[in-house]
Each structure stands twice: as structure tokens, then as C-alpha cells.
Enzyme design. Structure first.
Site, PDB file in Angstrom:
ATOM      1  N   ASP A  89      15.839  40.985  34.683  1.00  0.00           N
ATOM      2  CA  ASP A  89      15.258  39.914  33.882  1.00  0.00           C
ATOM      3  C   ASP A  89      15.116  40.309  32.413  1.00  0.00           C
ATOM      4  OD1 ASP A  89      13.727  37.336  33.647  1.00  0.00           O
ATOM      5  OD2 ASP A  89      12.114  38.723  33.103  1.00  0.00           O
ATOM      6  N   GLU A 124      20.388  39.217  32.921  1.00  0.00           N
ATOM      7  CA  GLU A 124      20.033  37.972  32.238  1.00  0.00           C
ATOM      8  C   GLU A 124      19.940  38.326  30.752  1.00  0.00           C
ATOM      9  OE1 GLU A 124      16.640  34.668  31.392  1.00  0.00           O
ATOM     10  OE2 GLU A 124      16.187  36.759  31.786  1.00  0.00           O
TER      11      GLU A 124
END
Length: 641
Positions: free
Chosen positions: A320, A373
Site C-alpha cells: 500500500d 500501489e
């Protein structure tokens, strides 16, 4: 003590080599030695504890086993300068709660902290760690033996992104979330029936605030206790594997919350985070940033990553907020960040950490994937470290997502002025190994559902959504769709409610669901759509210049060139008759998918199952098809000779 017990104790004791690797920042399996381990010493059952607190004056274990008395079981600091406190506490049993009472050398600070290496925690809002063993009998041998092929870059990968707490709820029991074991078979059967190859779970690592969706982590080695025990989570992964579904874990090494029982200010100092708020505090998220330059912190995070692969058979890590790690000025105004030693904005320590992370993961598990990401144009994110890349296997294509959704929001009458939003992605499509994400981030915070983003009346909205999915599944790159999108949920996602399963009683929602399933199943069996996702010889434009009619046509090709699929998209509500499309081969082109078919909720226009190519030149090719393009629809044709 029998030999087995003696070996178990020795295996849990930190050696000089462990300390060397820990202080070097290269120890990737600290969880085997740090934290709480239930063992027997001298014939007495109990637990060994080890915690890193270099600036502590004293550390004691408090818990159910000693009436939370800080004087009962003090730990002892090692004499090697590592800052680790350790000791054996008798009569600790499985499931008992505990914390560390840490008295700092600074400011007389004292706090009760959860165990950074705990395998299990109390159910929030309770905040203590629990003593726990991770024994489990796995039954996913067939999956584990074959997952190198299933996770390969040339494999079909279609990811169903799921938040476990809101996929389905139990109305008979206060609309509570399903437990790990309750959700296992329904989720596995549903994902398989829909043709998804993988499930990506929003973070299941323990987190105090449910509304963070798991992105504010306090337990980097524990699945959240909200849905059951660690073994219950293993059962979920095991069940998905037995149904042929891979499991990707959303992992958050970018920041952590400031809750008093967590990592922040752990030993009365900024131990895991930078002391300078310009480096150590994230202004947008109100959370702390790991100090990647500290060797022990890197070892902690590396160990967390390997832990989920070692103990839970996880098939991939979606990392993330990588952009927030790479840039020192991320989310900050001028003067609110500290440049690196060369005066730049790149976080050199984070770069080294990410490269080390990927090297260790692929060295230990060459059959898994790491997925970044990363929302900027940082170069070579998904290229090997020995070539100067960050070493990820794949990267989310955020540019494609933003441009495509921006285009689809346009009233079709205006789409011809935004045609480049669709064509631009191919210019950079093969610079990275891309995943095309329509994720949870696009259906929250007032953004509305994917269906609500589509323009027009209700029929046109559903047609546009089918068109979007058809274009996405044909575009180079692996696929990711957030739960609810597969049946056209009408409202945006609510984390404290169930998905709108009741809308499947309406034909148009059932049509969307069937369309996604058919797209997935065709994608699975058609090598032209997945074998050459990351090189330009798997894609070829037929016509990307018909801005006036807002159409696109292109070819997808298998690695050996024997399989070719023609894709034609009509982004207007106008049916186009006798539309000429050049093709590379003569013979019959079968219409294998048509988003305007009646059973998907369309108008039923099409090409009667296929078209014979005529020797009429078009688009620089010697043959062509004369097609009927349904309104707001995508057509797939497969060459059959």
C-alpha cells in the site's frame, strides 16, 4: 526436559547471529525469536518473551497469568547492546492476554504496550496481545505445487478485491460480519463461479479502528481477531486455495497509527518512527511514518512480509501507498519536508528497503507476486533490482484508471473531445507490468459507485458499465475489481454494511454479474487476452483515430500468434451499421462476446454469431469485416480461419 521440548526452547532463543542480522537490518524472520513463544523450560510450561526497547529503564510482562502485576515478571536487558529485553515467564497458557509495561529512561515515561510481534490480539476495542501458537494442518498441497504457473506474469490474473467485514453480513445476528470460517466456503465458491483467479483482501492485519478498513495497523503479525483466531484465518486461505483461488494480502509498511498501545513512542522515544515530524508524521493520514533508515525497523518490516508468506501461505503482497514512501514531500507543502543528502525529494532509505523487500520475497518464494500501489511515474517499479528497478512483480496502473473513469463519466456526445483519454494508456502500457484497478478507493468518500459514475438514463448507465468492463478485460494488464462492482451496486461502498446483494433480483444487475463472469471465463481460456500483457507484440491497434464516432478497435494476440481476438468498442448510444474494420486474416471471425446481448440487459443488436472477412482492404490490412456496432457496447471476435 525431553529432546523435542529442549529443541523448541533453543529454537526460540536469540543467538549472536540473530542479533547481528537484526542490527544489520537483514533479519527477515524475527518473528521466530521475538515476541511471545509458548514453550516448556525445565519441565515448566510457560512462554519466552523478547521485545526491542533500547531506551527503556525497565520492562515487565503483565497479563492474565500474573494479575497484571508489573513487579511479578520483569524482563532482563541483553548485555550485547541490542536493546532487546527477554525472559521466561512460567504458567502462561494459550489465549491469555498480556502487554509490556515499559518504563522509559526519558521523561520518566511509562506505558503499557502491545507486543509488536504478537500472533493474536484481543478483539478491538480491547488492546492486549494474546499468547498463541500457530499450529495448523494445511490441505492446499495441490495449489501450492501449482501456484508458480497460476501467479506467472503470462497467466490470467483477475483479482476480486474484498473487505471481509462487509462482503456479507448476518441479519439474524445484528448484521454482524461473517467470521473467517463462515465466509470461507461462500467466498471461495462465489469467486470461482465468477471466474476470478485471486482474492485480494483489504488489510486483515490487526487494527484498532474498524473504519480505517485495516490501513492503520497495530499488529503486523496477526490477522484481526474481529473475525476469529489465526487458525480460522488459515482455514479461509486454505479453503480458497482448495477452490483454486489465490490470496493476495494488502500490506501496509508505509505508516502506522498513534494509538497508545501500538508502535508509536514505543519505549518513550521515537523508536519505529522518525523523531522529526517533517519525516515521521503523515499530515494527511494523521499517522506515523516508519524510519526506514533504522536497521532494526527494516528487519521488523521484512519479517512481517515473510511471515505472511511463511505461515499463512499468502500468494502475493499488494504493498500500500508506495508513492508516500518514495517521496519525502508526499502530501507536504514547501518547507514541510526534509530533503535527502543530495537535496532531492526521493526517500533513499525507503528505496533501499523496497528493493531489499522484493529481493528477499522472490528469493524465498519465486512463485508469489509483490504488487505496488504506486500512483506516480516513478520509473522501473516492476523491473528487477539488478537492472535498477524497485523489484516489484507488478504495479497498479493508476493512470489508466483515472483517465478511463474520467472518459466514461463524459456524456457520450462529448466523448469525441476526450478520445485521447482512452488511447494514451497504450503509449506507456508496456513500461511496467500493470494491473488495471477499479478498487475500493474509487467507490468511497462521496465518489459514488461505478454504476453511478456512468452517464445517461438507467439503461445507458448499465450499458456504459458493461462497456467499461469489456474494454478493461480486453486492455493489456491484469484485472482488479472491488466487490459489488461485479453486479453494479448502486450506492457507494459502506464498510459497516453488507453489499447490496438484494439488487440481484433485478434483471439489469443480474446481467452485469453474468457479463463479468463471462468476461472472466473467456479471459481464463483465451491466451490472446493474457499471455502477452506486458509486451507490445501482444497488442495491435486497428483504428484508434475514429474520434468522430467514438469507437476503438484493436487486436490481442497470443504468444505463438495462433490465437487472435478482435475487440471493437462503441462509446456512443448510436447503433452503427456497415461499420468497416480491417483484419489481418481472411476467413470467419466468430462473435464470442457482445455486451449488448439480451441476457446481459442489452438491446440484442449484433452480428448473428460472426462475420466472414471480405477481401476488401481497410486500416492498412487486406481483409475487413462489415459490422453492426450495438450502442454503448463492446464486441469480441475470435478468428477461426
Amino acid at each position: 526436559m525431553n529432546l523435542t521440548a529442549e529443541h523448541d526452547v533453543c529454537a526460540r532463543v536469540l543467538t549472536e547471529h540473530d542479533i547481528y542480522l537484526f542490527r544489520e537490518g537483514s533479519h527477515a524472520r524475527l518473528y521466530e525469536k521475538m515476541g511471545c513463544h509458548l514453550v516448556s523450560e525445565g519441565g515448566v510450561e510457560g512462554a519466552r518473551f523478547a521485545v526491542w526497547a533500547p531506551n527503556a529503564r525497565s520492562v515487565a510482562v503483565i497479563g492474565d497469568f500474573n494479575s497484571w502485576d508489573p513487579g511479578a515478571h520483569p524482563l532482563h536487558a541483553r548485555d550485547d547492546g541490542s536493546g532487546i529485553w527477554e525472559g521466561f515467564v512460567p504458567h502462561v497458557r494459550q489465549g491469555q492476554a498480556y502487554k509490556y509495561r515499559i518504563h522509559s529512561n526519558f521523561h520518566d515515561h511509562q506505558a503499557d504496550k502491545g507486543d509488536p510481534f504478537a500472533f493474536y490480539w484481543e478483539v478491538p476495542p480491547q488492546t492486549a496481545s494474546r499468547a498463541w501458537r500457530l499450529d495448523y494442518q494445511w490441505h492446499d498441497h495441490e495449489w501450492m505445487a501449482s501456484r508458480r504457473t497460476r501467479n506467472a506474469l503470462e497467466a490470467p490474473i483477475s483479482i476480486y478485491e474484498v473487505h471481509l467485514g462487509s462482503w456479507r453480513r448476518v441479519p439474524e445476528d445484528g448484521y454482524r460480519s461473517l467470521h473467517y470460517r463462515e465466509i470461507a466456503v461462500p467466498l471461495a465458491e462465489y469467486a470461482r463461479s465468477m471466474g476470478f483467479t485471486h482474492v485480494e483482501l483489504l488489510p486483515v492485519t490487526e487494527h484498532p479502528f474498524f473504519g480505517s478498513w485495516g490501513y492503520q495497523v497495530t499488529g503486523y503479525f496477526a490477522p484481526t481477531a474481529r473475525y476469529g483466531t489465526p487458525q480460522d484465518f488459515m482455514y479461509l486461505v486454505d479453503t480458497l486455495h482448495q477452490h483454486g483461488i489465490g490470496v493476495i494480502l494488502d500490506w501496509v509498511p508505509s505508516h502506522f497509527p498513534g494509538d497508545g498501545h501500538g508502535l508509536a513512542y514505543f519505549d518513550g522515544t521515537h523508536l519505529y518512527e522518525h523523531a522529526d515530524p517533517k519525516q515521521g508524521f503523515h499530515p494527511e493520514w494523521g499517522s506515523y511514518i516508519f524510519n526506514y533508515g533504522r536497521h532494526e525497523v527494516r528487519a521488523f518490516l521484512l519479517s512481517s512480509a515473510l511471515f505472511w508468506l511463511d505461515k499463512y501461505h499468502i500468494d502475493g503482497l499488494r504493498v500500500d501507498a508506495v508513492a508516500s514512501m518514495l517521496y519525502l514531500d508526499y502530501g507536504r507543502a514547501e518547507g514541510e519536508w526534509v530533503p535527502n543528502i543530495y537535496g532531492g525529494k526521493e526517500n533513499l532509505d525507503a528505496i533501499l528497503f523496497l528493493r531489499k523487500l522484493n529481493e528477499l520475497v522472490y528469493q524465498a518464494y519465486p512463485d508469489v507476486q509483490t504488487i505496488a500501489e504506486e500512483s506516480t511515474s516513478w520509473p522501473m517499479v516492476s523491473r528487477p533490482t539488478h537492472l535498477g528497478g524497485l523489484g516489484f512483480g507488478m504495479k497498479w496502473n493508476m493512470g489508466w484508471m483515472h483517465d478511463t473513469l474520467d472518459y466514461m463519466r463524459q456524456d457520450p456526445i462529448h466523448r469525441k473531445y476526450h478520445h485521447d483519454r482512452l488511447t494514451f494508456s497504450i503509449w506507456y502500457a508496456f513500461y511496467e507490468n500493470f494491473v488495471l484497478p477499479l478498487s475500493h478507493d474509487e467507490v468511497v468518500y462521496g465518489k459514488g459507485s461505478l454504476l453511478s459514475k456512468m452517464p445517461g438514463d438507467s439503461w445507458q448507465q448499465f450499458a456504459n458499465l458493461r462497456l467499461l468492463y469489456g474494454y478493461m478485460w480486453a486492455h493489456p494488464g491484469k484485472k482488479l475489481l472491488f466487490m459489488g462492482g461485479e453486479f453494479g451496486q448502486r450506492r457507494e461502498w459502506q464498510h459497516d454494511e453488507s453489499l447490496e446483494w438484494h439488487v440481484l433480483q433485478y434483471a439489469e444487475h443480474g446481467g452485469i454479474k453474468q457479463w463479468v463472469a463471462d468476461l472472466n471465463h473467456f479471459y481464463l481460456r483465451e491466451p490472446a487476452l493474457h499471455e502477452v500483457d506486458f509486451q507490445d507484440h501482444g497488442f495491435e491497434w486497428v483504428d484508434c483515430h475514429d474520434t468522430q464516432n467514438s469507437t476503438l478497435s484493436f487486436l490481442r494476440k497470443s504468444r505463438d500468434g495462433r490465437s487472435t481476438v478482435l475487440v471493437v468498442c462503441n462509446f456512443t448510444p448510436v447503433m452503427r451499421q456497415n461499420y468497416l474494420v480491417g483484419v489481418p486474416y481472411g476467413g470467419f471471425w466468430r462473435e464470442v462476446l457482445n455486451s449488448d446481448a439480451l441476457f446481459y440487459g442489452g438491446s440484442g443488436a449484433g452480428n448473428l454469431g460472426g462475420v466472414e472477412a471480405a477481401p476488401v482492404p481497410a486500416h492498412g490490412r487486406f481483409h475487413s469485416l462489415t459490422l453492426t456496432l450495438p450502442p454503448l457496447a463492446v464486441l469480441y471476435f475470435k478468428h477461426e480461419g
